[in-house]
Design an enzyme around this catalytic site. Structure first.
Site, short mmCIF file in Angstrom:
data_model
loop_
_atom_site.label_atom_id
_atom_site.label_comp_id
_atom_site.label_asym_id
_atom_site.label_seq_id
_atom_site.Cartn_x
_atom_site.Cartn_y
_atom_site.Cartn_z
CB CYS A 168 -0.91 0.16 1.24
SG CYS A 168 -2.08 1.40 1.25
CB CYS A 221 -7.85 -0.36 5.57
SG CYS A 221 -7.06 -1.04 3.90
#
EC number: 2.8.1.13
Length: 375
Positions: free
Chosen positions: A105, A201
């Site tokens: 990410c 997440c």
């Protein structure tokens, strides 16, 4: 006089909020950006939990923008996040690896894609709330550890390119978390006392198995085996296990057993504690930061960190045609394919390079069983 425009990646937490505030005080024209990476209405996502990048976080980031009186935008990043993070996460588990999605990410979304957006707007600089610093080694740039040992995030940032490193600012690298919260209170920021996210997440409650099931991933059943090939049990899927795992095996044995290897045929290899130490391993997908790329056959003594909380140990690395061979010079165990390895000089705290620990490169050695603590 204004120092120019800068994009601040605003997650909705206190770190990025203080980053924006400090840069404003330093004379920058701050533009706040939140990266929407995940379709939160999807059934796999429980937004009542403390995971980063939730709809609540987007609202908090917007409130910070209002408080600081800066422009604020939400940029849709679902496609690149799906391709670079989620798809790879699933693929790695299907191949017996244990991925680290936060590394992907940062490399491809928070910095890679965000820099592309910034350049499209004619903006060169971006900033984030990471606890890290920028160092120079001659002509090369590198990530260096933040001074807050408990929050240091250099491990996750080894994928940044030289161009990225020239144009990123980390205002929190010289601060501790309590200092950041104190600054947030001084600035009157609405997230000054907001708790930190505790989960990946897109993985509610860190239950990756449930996530894989909801993505209709077919688990690979097989046998539990010892190193000598003896079968000691069956399992319902190698995707349920990771290197170094002890709990949840369901195998009765005279001594505790650990996962020491996950094979392509679905076999999960078990060993006792003194069989979990690593004699050597390989690292691929390299990104060089403070060190200029090595030529094939070149060697170097340095330090290696094989997981986030691991204390770096001395090692010798040798450049191969594809990747590195790493020979630890101190005891290390549980080196896990799919995780990242980052390398430091022997006497400094900036990153030389980093990469992905490769499957099929783990060799176990027998050591005295008195050493029993994972570094």
């Amino acid at each position: 006089m204004s120092k120019g425009k800068i994009i601040v990646a605003m997650s909705g937490g206190v770190d990025s909020a203080v980053t924006a505030g400090l840069l404003m005080e330093d004379g920058y024209e701050v533009i706040g950006v939140n990266l929407r990476t995940w379709e939160y209405e999807a059934p796999a996502c429980d937004t009542t939990k403390k995971s980063c990048c939730s709809p609540e976080d987007i609202r908090d980031a917007r409130d910070v923008g209002i408080s600081l009186k800066i422009p604020f935008y939400v940029i849709k990043m679902e496609k690149v996040f799906q391709e670079k993070v989620i798809d790879r996460f699933i693929e790695d588990y299907q191949h017996g690896k244990t991925p680290n999605p936060c590394v992907e990410c940062n490399t491809f979304v928070k910095f890679g894609a965000l820099f592309e957006k910034a350049k499209a707007l004619g903006i060169d600089k971006i900033a984030t709330g990471h606890y890290a610093r920028i160092a120079r080694n001659g002509e090369r740039y590198a990530i260096a550890n933040g001074i807050d040992v408990g929050k240091n995030q250099a491990y996750y940032l080894y994928g940044l390119s030289q161009e990225n490193l020239k144009n990123v600012i980390f205002p929190l690298g010289e601060m501790t978390k309590p200092e950041v919260r104190q600054i947030a209170r001084r600035m009157g920021l609405p997230v000054a006392d907001k708790s930190e996210s505790q989960e990946i997440c897109f993985i509610p409650e860190n239950d990756y198995r449930k996530f894989l099931e909801k993505k209709n991933v077919e688990f690979t059943p097989g046998f539990f085996k010892l190193k000598d090939g003896r079968i000691v049990g069956k399992h319902k899927g190698r995707e349920n296990f990771t290197i170094g795992q002890r709990k949840g095996l369901g195998i009765a044995w005279k001594n505790p057993l650990y996962v020491i290897s996950i094979e392509d045929d679905g076999s999960v290899i078990l060993g006792e504690e003194n069989e979990t130490y690593n004699e050597s391993f390989s690292v691929i997908d390299l990104n060089f930061q403070g060190l200029a790329p090595l030529n094939e056959g070149e060697s170097l003594e340095c330090r290696v960190q094989v997981r986030y909380r691991h204390i770096p140990i001395r090692c010798k690395i040798t450049k191969m045609k594809e990747g590195l061979i790493v020979h630890p010079l101190e005891d290390v165990r549980g080196v896990t394919p799919g995780q990242s390895a980052v390398f430091y000089p022997l006497d400094s705290d900036y990153l030389l390079l980093g990469g992905i620990i490769s499957k099929g490169s783990i060799q176990m050695r027998i050591v005295e069983p008195a050493i029993s603590v994972l570094n």
